[in-house]
Write an enzyme that holds these catalytic residues in place. Structure first.
Site, PDB file in Angstrom:
ATOM      1  N   GLU A 113     -31.018  28.446 -13.657  1.00  0.00           N
ATOM      2  CA  GLU A 113     -30.939  29.781 -13.067  1.00  0.00           C
ATOM      3  C   GLU A 113     -29.645  29.904 -12.270  1.00  0.00           C
ATOM      4  O   GLU A 113     -29.112  28.894 -11.785  1.00  0.00           O
ATOM      5  CB  GLU A 113     -32.127  30.031 -12.131  1.00  0.00           C
ATOM      6  CG  GLU A 113     -33.484  29.875 -12.790  1.00  0.00           C
ATOM      7  CD  GLU A 113     -34.618  29.784 -11.788  1.00  0.00           C
ATOM      8  OE1 GLU A 113     -35.775  29.800 -12.218  1.00  0.00           O
ATOM      9  OE2 GLU A 113     -34.353  29.687 -10.563  1.00  0.00           O
ATOM     10  N   LYS A 115     -27.531  30.524  -9.016  1.00  0.00           N
ATOM     11  CA  LYS A 115     -27.798  30.309  -7.587  1.00  0.00           C
ATOM     12  C   LYS A 115     -27.129  31.448  -6.816  1.00  0.00           C
ATOM     13  O   LYS A 115     -25.923  31.485  -6.656  1.00  0.00           O
ATOM     14  CB  LYS A 115     -27.254  28.967  -7.124  1.00  0.00           C
ATOM     15  CG  LYS A 115     -27.600  28.634  -5.672  1.00  0.00           C
ATOM     16  CD  LYS A 115     -27.083  27.254  -5.277  1.00  0.00           C
ATOM     17  CE  LYS A 115     -27.470  26.952  -3.843  1.00  0.00           C
ATOM     18  NZ  LYS A 115     -26.848  27.885  -2.877  1.00  0.00           N
ATOM     19  N   ASP A 117     -25.915  33.869  -3.848  1.00  0.00           N
ATOM     20  CA  ASP A 117     -25.377  33.652  -2.503  1.00  0.00           C
ATOM     21  C   ASP A 117     -25.901  34.759  -1.600  1.00  0.00           C
ATOM     22  O   ASP A 117     -25.240  35.765  -1.362  1.00  0.00           O
ATOM     23  CB  ASP A 117     -23.847  33.659  -2.548  1.00  0.00           C
ATOM     24  CG  ASP A 117     -23.245  33.145  -1.248  1.00  0.00           C
ATOM     25  OD1 ASP A 117     -23.979  32.507  -0.470  1.00  0.00           O
ATOM     26  OD2 ASP A 117     -22.047  33.375  -1.016  1.00  0.00           O
ATOM     27  N   TYR A 225     -37.635  34.581  -7.933  1.00  0.00           N
ATOM     28  CA  TYR A 225     -37.443  33.459  -8.861  1.00  0.00           C
ATOM     29  C   TYR A 225     -38.467  32.336  -8.746  1.00  0.00           C
ATOM     30  O   TYR A 225     -38.367  31.353  -9.484  1.00  0.00           O
ATOM     31  CB  TYR A 225     -36.045  32.875  -8.717  1.00  0.00           C
ATOM     32  CG  TYR A 225     -35.638  32.546  -7.291  1.00  0.00           C
ATOM     33  CD1 TYR A 225     -36.255  31.544  -6.564  1.00  0.00           C
ATOM     34  CD2 TYR A 225     -34.600  33.246  -6.685  1.00  0.00           C
ATOM     35  CE1 TYR A 225     -35.865  31.244  -5.269  1.00  0.00           C
ATOM     36  CE2 TYR A 225     -34.192  32.959  -5.391  1.00  0.00           C
ATOM     37  CZ  TYR A 225     -34.839  31.954  -4.689  1.00  0.00           C
ATOM     38  OH  TYR A 225     -34.461  31.652  -3.399  1.00  0.00           O
ATOM     39  N   LYS A 314     -23.291  23.136  -7.338  1.00  0.00           N
ATOM     40  CA  LYS A 314     -22.499  24.171  -6.666  1.00  0.00           C
ATOM     41  C   LYS A 314     -21.070  24.180  -7.210  1.00  0.00           C
ATOM     42  O   LYS A 314     -20.429  23.136  -7.345  1.00  0.00           O
ATOM     43  CB  LYS A 314     -22.496  23.938  -5.154  1.00  0.00           C
ATOM     44  CG  LYS A 314     -23.890  24.048  -4.544  1.00  0.00           C
ATOM     45  CD  LYS A 314     -23.883  23.929  -3.038  1.00  0.00           C
ATOM     46  CE  LYS A 314     -23.426  25.196  -2.384  1.00  0.00           C
ATOM     47  NZ  LYS A 314     -23.594  25.179  -0.908  1.00  0.00           N
ATOM     48  N   CYS A 408       2.746  46.956  20.484  1.00  0.00           N
ATOM     49  CA  CYS A 408       2.430  47.567  19.193  1.00  0.00           C
ATOM     50  C   CYS A 408       3.634  47.474  18.252  1.00  0.00           C
ATOM     51  O   CYS A 408       4.744  47.848  18.624  1.00  0.00           O
ATOM     52  CB  CYS A 408       2.029  49.024  19.402  1.00  0.00           C
ATOM     53  SG  CYS A 408       1.725  49.917  17.861  1.00  0.00           S
ATOM     54  N   CYS A 411       4.893  51.380  17.728  1.00  0.00           N
ATOM     55  CA  CYS A 411       5.442  52.257  18.779  1.00  0.00           C
ATOM     56  C   CYS A 411       5.890  51.498  20.027  1.00  0.00           C
ATOM     57  O   CYS A 411       6.441  52.101  20.946  1.00  0.00           O
ATOM     58  CB  CYS A 411       4.409  53.314  19.165  1.00  0.00           C
ATOM     59  SG  CYS A 411       2.960  52.665  20.032  1.00  0.00           S
ATOM     60  N   CYS A 426      -3.783  49.278  20.374  1.00  0.00           N
ATOM     61  CA  CYS A 426      -2.677  50.052  20.934  1.00  0.00           C
ATOM     62  C   CYS A 426      -3.276  51.302  21.580  1.00  0.00           C
ATOM     63  O   CYS A 426      -3.910  52.105  20.892  1.00  0.00           O
ATOM     64  CB  CYS A 426      -1.694  50.450  19.836  1.00  0.00           C
ATOM     65  SG  CYS A 426      -0.467  51.659  20.399  1.00  0.00           S
ATOM     66  N   CYS A 432       1.479  57.096  18.627  1.00  0.00           N
ATOM     67  CA  CYS A 432       1.648  56.004  17.660  1.00  0.00           C
ATOM     68  C   CYS A 432       1.424  56.568  16.253  1.00  0.00           C
ATOM     69  O   CYS A 432       0.307  56.988  15.922  1.00  0.00           O
ATOM     70  CB  CYS A 432       0.650  54.894  17.963  1.00  0.00           C
ATOM     71  SG  CYS A 432       0.827  53.421  16.936  1.00  0.00           S
TER      72      CYS A 432
END
Length: 674
Positions: A113, A115, A117, A225, A314, A408, A411, A426, A432
């Protein structure tokens, strides 16, 4: 190593892995790749075998899952939710196969099957009705999250007629499709909320929300499952047979499952999906291999934390090395400054990767990034490429570390970082350029003012040409038709369509206007709650931070952000101008014609889902019979009208205050009681 060094190594590894487990299972935040975690775990297992006197009783080698939380009621699993042993090598799979043959001989089958996540879940059904949903937790007990699970459409709440046992448990994995993950993460980014690293974290974080109404807004899915019930061996004989029955009962079972007669068949299945997994709409991180026959499973038995009849292979997360050229900094509409790694282009998981998000200053410091570093980049469960480490052996001599800027990049304004937040901002929102453009692009968006004929590129062009400086200017464009006609690729028909879209946007209700303003932390749901509670922008502007925080689901940080925005003289002037242009800054109160006064003097709050009425219909019934609707649970509430899937936090608060809970029929009885 000396004995003292070994003891310290075991202690340090134990603490480190326990910390990673807590971050992963409880906070839904993966700080380390699965592969690196498993290598550290194997190292600890080997040390504990050699030096058992130094092993900690709470060692992660003795655990099968994560922690349970304090948010939900916990319950012990009738059948423990054990984890699977895992391997990354086909040689170890061969050893697994040989161990099985020594115990049960050569006559057996495997079921392979995918796997998934995601987040493991156990569902209990009684007489075809979903009674309980419990997370894996620590493998022995988990969190009861039934109300949240009921919002997942692929999980049946009631089964159709079938040959299922009167009581059974079915195990599965909750996950989020890649497309949904990307869409929802984009929405979180637009609302200045922290984004999730991968779909698994998003799914896990969603299931742990206290409000099932919020869970329902996030499209989760679930593959089932594995079945548990009394007398299972006689009923179904083997795992493959039980999966066929489970499908016929209406459960969502992944179609990519294969019965294998040999280890060669297993290897073929693994090799196929190692490549093909990138074409799936959801994440997988390996293959699960199970002995098919139930009686043979019982003969093989269990170790303290793993079944001996199953193992997971895995896939190694795809990892490549490339050069970190520079780090650039993007300024969003809320002022959040996000660092982005600019990489030497490299092929990874079928796509060319040139950039990777670095999230915030903490991540740059954690990785200790230097100019010209050779970095490891992974996808794996991360849809978005991620730098996971530095190859220190290839670090250039005399190279300097990257330092997060204090001003920033757009600006030059000094950045700020609020207590408890990882992101720098900022504060120059009116000066900006990316913030100005971003706020206007947010304002015209589909879920906001939905101005047809005006897109993000149009806003950028108008800003560069000096036609737009803020959201108010959008409604003054009708006075600049000559300027608009001078623009390239912008004909009269396009201008007319855009101006019609701007005019039509004035019909949007107050809650949409409030959302469109782009107040930090105020998303669509929060804007709606604020609009319903305060009714108009003036009442909201005059409210104190404490009064705003008193609205249901509004936290301190949101309340402070709203107050700061509305106290700003520039925003106050913009709101006056928007009102002048005809935008709706108050909700339209419906004229209520009373059918009776049987609910006069009574207050109500509606929560949950109802069989015969929508919540809006119930609210109209209450108000048309003299009752008053409240927006939150307090001592002023007379009745909580409770339906299915009501949030557990509301239930707990109502019970604590002793507020009577009634269903829709009880409400009708109250209306017709006189």
């Amino acid at each position: 190593m000396s004995v003292m060094d070994i003891e310290k190594k075991i202690k340090d590894l134990t603490a480190e892995l326990n910390h990673y487990n807590y971050q992963y299972y409880v906070l839904a935040d993966s700080l380390i790749s699965d592969y690196d975690f498993d290598l550290k775990l194997k190292e600890l297992e080997a040390l504990e075998r050699q030096y058992p006197a130094f092993a900690d009783p709470n060692s992660p080698t003795q655990r099968v899952g994560g922690d349970i939380t304090s948010k939900f009621k916990t319950e012990k699993h009738r059948w423990p939710m054990l984890s699977l042993g895992n391997t990354y090598s086909q040689e170890e799979l061969f050893d697994f196969d040989q161990r099985i043959r020594k115990i049960i001989g050569d006559q057996f089958e495997y079921v392979c099957e995918l796997k998934f996540d995601g987040l493991s879940i156990s569902l209990t059904y009684e007489n075809g009705l979903l009674k309980k949903a419990v997370t894996r937790g620590d493998g022995t007990q988990g969190d009861v999250v039934t109300n949240n699970i009921k919002t997942i459409r692929s999980i049946p709440i009631r089964l159709k007629e079938g040959d299922y046992p009167s009581q059974f448990e079915i195990r599965g994995e909750i996950f989020m499709h890649k497309s949904a993950f990307l869409r929802l993460n984009k929405e979180r980014e637009e609302n200045a909320e922290q984004t999730y690293a991968n779909p698994r974290n998003f799914a896990s974080g969603t299931i742990k929300l206290q409000d099932s109404a919020e869970v329902a807004k996030r499209p989760l899915d679930c593959f089932l499952y594995f079945l548990y019930c009394d007398n299972r061996t006689n009923l179904f004989h083997d795992h493959w047979n039980s999966l066929e029955h489970v499908k016929s009962w209406g459960f969502h079972v992944c179609e990519h499952t294969k019965k294998c007669n040999s280890l060669a068949d297993v290897f073929e299945f693994i090799d196929y999906w190692d490549t093909e997994r990138h074409n799936l709409g959801y994440e997988i991180d390996g293959i699960v291999i199970k002995v098919n026959d139930y009686a043979q499973q019982e003969d093989l038995g269990f170790t303290a934390k793993n079944p001996r009849w199953a193992i997971s292979y895995k896939f190694k997360a795809e990892r490549v090395e490339t050069t970190l050229n520079t780090i650039s900094y993007q300024v969003g509409r809320t002022g959040a400054v996000t660092p982005v790694a600019n990489l030497q282009p490299v092929l990874l998981a079928g796509t060319t990767v040139k950039r990777a998000s670095l999230h915030n200053a903490n991540e740059i410091a954690r990785l200790d990034l230097h100019q010209g570093d050779t970095v490891y980049v992974e996808k794996g469960g991360e849809i978005i490429p991620k730098i996971i480490g530095v190859n220190l052996e290839k670090r250039l001599p005399d190279t300097t570390a990257f330092i997060y800027p204090d001003s920033c990049p757009e600006c030059g304004t000094t950045l700020i970082r609020q207590e408890g937040e990882a992101v720098h901002y900022c504060p120059n929102e009116t000066g900006c350029p990316p913030q100005i453009v971003g706020k206007m692009q947010h304002f015209i968006g589909r879920k906001m003012m939905d101005i047809e004929g005006m897109g993000d590129e149009t806003v950028e062009t108008f800003f560069r040409k000096g036609l737009l400086h803020n959201i108010v200017d959008i409604y003054g464009l009708k006075d600049h038709q000559e300027d608009l006609q001078q623009l390239e690729r912008f004909g009269q028909k396009s201008i007319d369509n855009m101006l019609a879209g701007i005019e039509k946007s004035k019909e949007k209700p107050f809650e949409k206007v409030l959302f469109s303003l782009g107040i930090r932390h105020v998303g669509e749901t929060i804007a709606k709650k604020l609009a319903q509670h305060f009714k108009n922008i003036d009442a909201l502007a005059q409210a104190s931070t404490e009064e705003i925080e008193g609205v249901q689901d509004i936290g301190r940080r949101i309340a402070e952000s709203v107050k700061e925005y509305l106290d700003n003289p520039i925003h106050q002037q913009q709101l006056i101008s928007l009102r002048h242009y005809g935008l709706k800054l108050e909700i339209e109160e419906r004229e209520i014609i009373l059918a009776s006064e049987n609910l006069s003097g009574k207050t109500f709050l509606i929560s949950g889902v109802f069989a015969d009425y929508s919540r809006e219909q119930l609210a109209e019934l209450i108000e048309s019979n003299g009752g008053k609707m409240l927006s939150s649970i307090s001592s002023k509430l007379n009745y909580l009208v409770a339906g299915d899937k009501m949030g557990p936090s509301k239930l707990a608060k109502a019970e604590k205050l002793g507020i009577p809970m009634i269903n829709e029929q009880d409400l009708l009885d109250l209306i017709h009681s006189k």
